[in-house]
Design a protein around this motif. Sequence first.
Motif, short mmCIF file in Angstrom:
data_model
loop_
_atom_site.label_atom_id
_atom_site.label_comp_id
_atom_site.label_asym_id
_atom_site.label_seq_id
_atom_site.Cartn_x
_atom_site.Cartn_y
_atom_site.Cartn_z
N SER A 25 0.83 -1.21 0.00
CA SER A 25 0.00 0.00 0.00
C SER A 25 0.86 1.26 0.00
O SER A 25 0.43 2.31 -0.47
N LYS A 26 2.08 1.15 0.52
CA LYS A 26 3.02 2.28 0.56
C LYS A 26 4.14 2.10 -0.47
O LYS A 26 5.22 2.68 -0.33
N PHE A 27 3.87 1.30 -1.49
CA PHE A 27 4.92 0.93 -2.45
C PHE A 27 5.61 2.15 -3.05
O PHE A 27 6.84 2.23 -3.10
N ASP A 28 4.83 3.11 -3.54
CA ASP A 28 5.43 4.27 -4.21
C ASP A 28 6.32 5.07 -3.27
O ASP A 28 7.41 5.51 -3.65
N GLU A 29 5.85 5.27 -2.04
CA GLU A 29 6.64 6.01 -1.06
C GLU A 29 7.95 5.29 -0.76
O GLU A 29 9.02 5.90 -0.72
N LEU A 30 7.86 3.98 -0.57
CA LEU A 30 9.05 3.19 -0.25
C LEU A 30 9.99 3.11 -1.46
O LEU A 30 11.21 3.21 -1.33
N TYR A 31 9.42 2.94 -2.63
CA TYR A 31 10.22 2.84 -3.86
C TYR A 31 10.98 4.13 -4.12
O TYR A 31 12.16 4.12 -4.50
N ALA A 32 10.32 5.25 -3.91
CA ALA A 32 10.96 6.56 -4.11
C ALA A 32 12.12 6.75 -3.15
O ALA A 32 13.08 7.47 -3.45
N ASN A 33 12.06 6.09 -1.98
CA ASN A 33 13.11 6.19 -0.97
C ASN A 33 14.12 5.05 -1.07
O ASN A 33 14.87 4.80 -0.12
N ASN A 34 14.13 4.35 -2.22
CA ASN A 34 15.10 3.28 -2.50
C ASN A 34 15.03 2.11 -1.52
O ASN A 34 16.01 1.42 -1.29
N PHE A 35 13.86 1.88 -0.95
CA PHE A 35 13.65 0.76 -0.05
C PHE A 35 13.93 -0.57 -0.75
O PHE A 35 14.49 -1.49 -0.16
N PHE A 36 13.54 -0.68 -2.01
CA PHE A 36 13.62 -1.95 -2.74
C PHE A 36 14.92 -2.10 -3.55
O PHE A 36 15.22 -3.19 -4.01
N ASN A 37 15.65 -1.02 -3.73
CA ASN A 37 16.66 -0.99 -4.80
C ASN A 37 18.10 -1.25 -4.40
O ASN A 37 18.99 -1.06 -5.20
N ALA A 38 18.34 -1.67 -3.19
CA ALA A 38 19.72 -1.96 -2.77
C ALA A 38 19.69 -3.00 -1.66
O ALA A 38 18.73 -3.07 -0.89
N PRO A 39 20.74 -3.81 -1.55
CA PRO A 39 20.80 -4.80 -0.47
C PRO A 39 21.50 -4.28 0.77
O PRO A 39 21.52 -4.96 1.80
N PHE A 40 22.07 -3.07 0.71
CA PHE A 40 22.83 -2.59 1.87
C PHE A 40 21.91 -2.00 2.94
O PHE A 40 20.75 -1.66 2.68
N ALA A 41 22.46 -1.88 4.15
CA ALA A 41 21.71 -1.39 5.32
C ALA A 41 20.47 -2.24 5.58
O ALA A 41 19.43 -1.75 6.04
N LYS A 42 20.57 -3.52 5.28
CA LYS A 42 19.48 -4.46 5.49
C LYS A 42 20.01 -5.73 6.16
O LYS A 42 21.14 -6.14 5.91
N ILE A 43 19.17 -6.33 7.01
CA ILE A 43 19.48 -7.64 7.59
C ILE A 43 18.47 -8.64 7.03
O ILE A 43 17.25 -8.43 7.12
N TYR A 44 18.99 -9.71 6.45
CA TYR A 44 18.16 -10.80 5.94
C TYR A 44 18.34 -12.02 6.84
O TYR A 44 19.40 -12.19 7.45
N LYS A 45 17.34 -12.87 6.88
CA LYS A 45 17.44 -14.12 7.64
C LYS A 45 17.81 -15.26 6.70
O LYS A 45 17.18 -15.45 5.65
N CYS A 46 18.82 -16.01 7.11
CA CYS A 46 19.34 -17.07 6.25
C CYS A 46 18.29 -18.15 6.00
O CYS A 46 18.20 -18.70 4.90
N ASN A 47 17.47 -18.46 7.01
CA ASN A 47 16.47 -19.52 6.83
C ASN A 47 15.36 -19.10 5.87
O ASN A 47 14.69 -19.95 5.27
N ILE A 48 15.16 -17.80 5.69
CA ILE A 48 14.19 -17.32 4.71
C ILE A 48 14.82 -17.25 3.33
O ILE A 48 14.20 -17.61 2.32
#
Length: 329
Positions: free
Chosen positions: A140-163
């Motif tokens: 629902s907030k896709f455009d806001e998040l996309y504009a803020n590069n939420f989706f476009n880089a893997p840095f400053a993120k923590i992922y879970k290995c089991n996922i």
Amino acid sequence: MLSVIVPVYNAEKYLEKCIESICQQTYRDLDIILIDDGSQDQSGAICDQFEAIDGRIRVFHKENGGVSSARNRGLDVAQGEYITFIDSDDWINPDLLERLMAHIGQADMAVGGYTTVSKAGNVEQKYKDESLTFPEYVCSKFDELYANNFFNAPFAKIYKCNILGTQRFDSSVALGEDFLFNLEYLSKCHEVKTVSAISYFYNCMNVGAATKKLRENDIEQIYFLYQAGRNFLCKYYPNTGESVELEKRFCLNGINLIQLICYSDKSQIEKSKLAKKLLTNDEFIKVCNKDYSLPKRYDIPRKLCANGSWNLLQVFFVIKKKLSTVRGS
């Protein structure tokens, strides 16, 4: 344990600063993985020197295969329950990883802000401390998040290995691979935590890393990325309308590619053939016909692209280049 994966390629100018910033983290339970992707400078030797003085560091040397290939090698050898990525010309404040790890808890992903460092000045991208449900809130907030590069880089993120499981970056893709990786990961999530930390520094001072080169398959790739974003929204949030930010990014990416075509050393016939792949794409024409309140350096070519005016686009970019040369002299 948190595995920190650093793809390294010809980064000797910034590499020591990057690695030192990781070693100095207040969060100590780290598995630091340096992937030397066939560097031609002293990057490989610098990695080896750090491995000798910090037992948490493991170095892997491989033939050059690109950043996705290097990250995938890191994922293959990671020993942590959590994964994060740091580019070899970037750096982080000492508290970043501790703050991200403190927030992830039962969530599936933690996302922090960052500071873009460039000659034009530093720009901060900051998030609030909050929990985002998927798909409801994220989509629902896709455009806001996309504009803020939420989706476009893997840095400053923590992922879970089991996922993550066997998920890997698509090494056949040279543009937008991070976007595709994050969309795939998010599709397996229920909750994402955003963190107000802005302790990652995204370095745009590195001219070598930032230099844009024309890759002919980028024309097909920017359309593929646009469609991937639309399909993602359609699948997980079918009641949403068209994404303005996806359309805007497709438009801007196309304009930038047209500029690269104009400035390339290809023959006029080859340039025209490549440009027309975009200028005859109905979806591209459609997004270029919309007004995004762009700066004139983009708005003028947007209108020319909407009309398929290849000859006028060439004139525009030639004049733009001459003006840039005059101002720089």
